[in-house]
Design an enzyme around this catalytic site. Sequence first.
Site, PDB file in Angstrom:
ATOM      1  N   GLU A 120      -1.045   8.596  13.200  1.00 22.21           N
ATOM      2  CA  GLU A 120       0.371   8.610  13.574  1.00 22.21           C
ATOM      3  C   GLU A 120       0.949   7.197  13.617  1.00 22.21           C
ATOM      4  OE1 GLU A 120       3.869  10.432  14.761  1.00 22.21           O
ATOM      5  OE2 GLU A 120       2.108  11.664  15.153  1.00 22.21           O
ATOM      6  N   LYS A 174      -1.691   2.517  -0.796  1.00 21.19           N
ATOM      7  CA  LYS A 174      -2.564   3.692  -0.857  1.00 21.19           C
ATOM      8  C   LYS A 174      -3.400   3.682  -2.128  1.00 21.19           C
ATOM      9  CE  LYS A 174       0.155   6.799   2.074  1.00 21.19           C
ATOM     10  NZ  LYS A 174       0.887   8.078   2.173  1.00 21.19           N
ATOM     11  N   LEU A 222      -1.891  11.751   0.368  1.00 18.70           N
ATOM     12  CA  LEU A 222      -2.378  11.267   1.658  1.00 18.70           C
ATOM     13  C   LEU A 222      -1.185  11.249   2.598  1.00 18.70           C
ATOM     14  CD1 LEU A 222      -4.611   8.188   0.693  1.00 18.70           C
ATOM     15  CD2 LEU A 222      -5.152  10.625   0.604  1.00 18.70           C
ATOM     16  N   CYS A 263       2.864  12.933  11.511  1.00 18.04           N
ATOM     17  CA  CYS A 263       4.112  12.438  12.094  1.00 18.04           C
ATOM     18  C   CYS A 263       4.689  13.559  12.944  1.00 18.04           C
ATOM     19  CB  CYS A 263       5.090  12.016  11.001  1.00 18.04           C
ATOM     20  SG  CYS A 263       6.709  11.472  11.641  1.00 18.04           S
ATOM     21  N   ASP A 323       0.806  -2.415   9.054  1.00 17.02           N
ATOM     22  CA  ASP A 323       0.253  -1.083   8.775  1.00 17.02           C
ATOM     23  C   ASP A 323      -1.205  -1.087   9.226  1.00 17.02           C
ATOM     24  OD1 ASP A 323      -0.663   1.333   7.699  1.00 17.02           O
ATOM     25  OD2 ASP A 323       0.613   1.183   5.933  1.00 17.02           O
ATOM     26  N   ARG A 325      -3.281   1.534   9.229  1.00 17.18           N
ATOM     27  CA  ARG A 325      -4.068   2.642   8.687  1.00 17.18           C
ATOM     28  C   ARG A 325      -5.285   2.147   7.903  1.00 17.18           C
ATOM     29  NH1 ARG A 325       0.816   5.921   5.903  1.00 17.18           N
ATOM     30  NH2 ARG A 325       1.358   3.772   5.391  1.00 17.18           N
ATOM     31  N   THR A 361       2.400   9.414  -4.391  1.00 21.65           N
ATOM     32  CA  THR A 361       2.755   8.350  -3.454  1.00 21.65           C
ATOM     33  C   THR A 361       3.758   7.396  -4.073  1.00 21.65           C
ATOM     34  OG1 THR A 361       1.856   6.674  -1.946  1.00 21.65           O
ATOM     35  CG2 THR A 361       0.913   6.754  -4.165  1.00 21.65           C
ATOM     36  N   SER A 385      -0.016  10.761   6.541  1.00 28.81           N
ATOM     37  CA  SER A 385      -0.320  10.428   7.934  1.00 28.81           C
ATOM     38  C   SER A 385       0.523  11.314   8.847  1.00 28.81           C
ATOM     39  CB  SER A 385       0.002   8.955   8.212  1.00 28.81           C
ATOM     40  OG  SER A 385      -0.782   8.128   7.390  1.00 28.81           O
ATOM     41  N   ARG A 409       1.703   4.944  11.251  1.00 35.42           N
ATOM     42  CA  ARG A 409       0.910   3.961  10.483  1.00 35.42           C
ATOM     43  C   ARG A 409      -0.287   3.458  11.290  1.00 35.42           C
ATOM     44  NH1 ARG A 409       6.071   1.689   9.020  1.00 35.42           N
ATOM     45  NH2 ARG A 409       6.717   2.468   6.999  1.00 35.42           N
TER      46      ARG A 409
END
Length: 394
Positions: free
Chosen positions: A292, A354, A245, A249, A326, A328, A349, A247, A294
């Site tokens: 973007e 997550k 996963l 950036c 965070d 997300r 990860t 995100s 978090r």
Amino acid sequence: MRLMNSDLQAKTASYRATVERCLAELRRGGAIGLTKQAGNLAALALAAEMVEEASLASLQAAAPAKDSEAGSLRLVLTVERASDLGLMPAGGRGLAICRLPAEIGAEALRQLADPTAEKEDTPALGIALADDLPMPLAEAAIDLAKAARLLPAALMVALPQNGAANPEAALAPWVDGPFVLDCAGLTAHQRALAGSLKRVGSARVPLEGAEETEIIAFRPADGGKEHLAIVIGRPDPAQPVLVRLHSECFTGDLLGSLRCDCGDQLRGAIETIAKSGPDGKGAGIVLYLAQEGRGIGLINKLRAYRLQDAGADTLEANLQLGFGADERVYQPAAEMLRQLGFTAVRLLTNNPEKLTGLEQCGIRVAERVPHVFPSNDHNAQYLITKARRFGHMF
């Protein structure tokens, strides 16, 4: 009488359209109306970072001439931002409602909202805490500002009913009907939206070191930024699939920023998956998520960098901006995996959140696969913070 499915779908689509209009209006600096039928509540709201003298004057015109319990102009801040301004002790919960002097200007309000701006002398401005704004409306205004990728700070005016038949009637002189939102449904709408993705396009895109790759785009129901599934090789749905996963950036993935490890993680994940098979031809998926910074957006991430340059760590910077550590959510990732036919993963990860997030969304995590890269002079402290403050496992 129970509503038919078509009626429910129509109501959902209508509410979604209203939310989208309100987000766009906040981003362009306009005022929206918020209501809550229970309690007959109504208020005008404007994103504090977008306020100009003209929009401020309009909002002040809507406020009662006399500062009453019905409310006049108020600034809603997170408790972290209010604490930073010296308005309340650190560690409070909820939101801070601030009473504003009549003569305050738009520039001062923008600076109060933005911790990267020149710090205002809050006591000298005559700002004090108040408790006369309905909290459900204040919370909705902050949630919408976040969803619009704006700073979580809002200017608000609670409107007295003055004989109006309903909250919408109280708002009618000040804001058009399409920009009036019943905040009672906002939380349910945001939950539903996070998992409402539609597959909209795909193509074979050979990558360096992973030539057998397909990129599949998923669009959320609000028409926002697409999430991407980078499918490498031919993963078997009958087995836990190797997944990263990631995100998005912009600074790290595209520009090669040394402030973070995102670029290394993205390219490293593609390489790891491509070589994961016994014959060196592996299979798996990188989910490239439009979250973007978090989940706070690129502009706010740049603001967070400014705060980090002034001495805050990455977690403290998010809090100072008024966001959570965070922001997300993991429903989009889980929904993409389900639509691709996968319900179990081996997750690349170092972040325990997550693992928990995917499990809570119904995806089984069969294994955590470490995903560690060397630090550099610019991101060493950032990685230390991720380990100490976020619990990342390096």
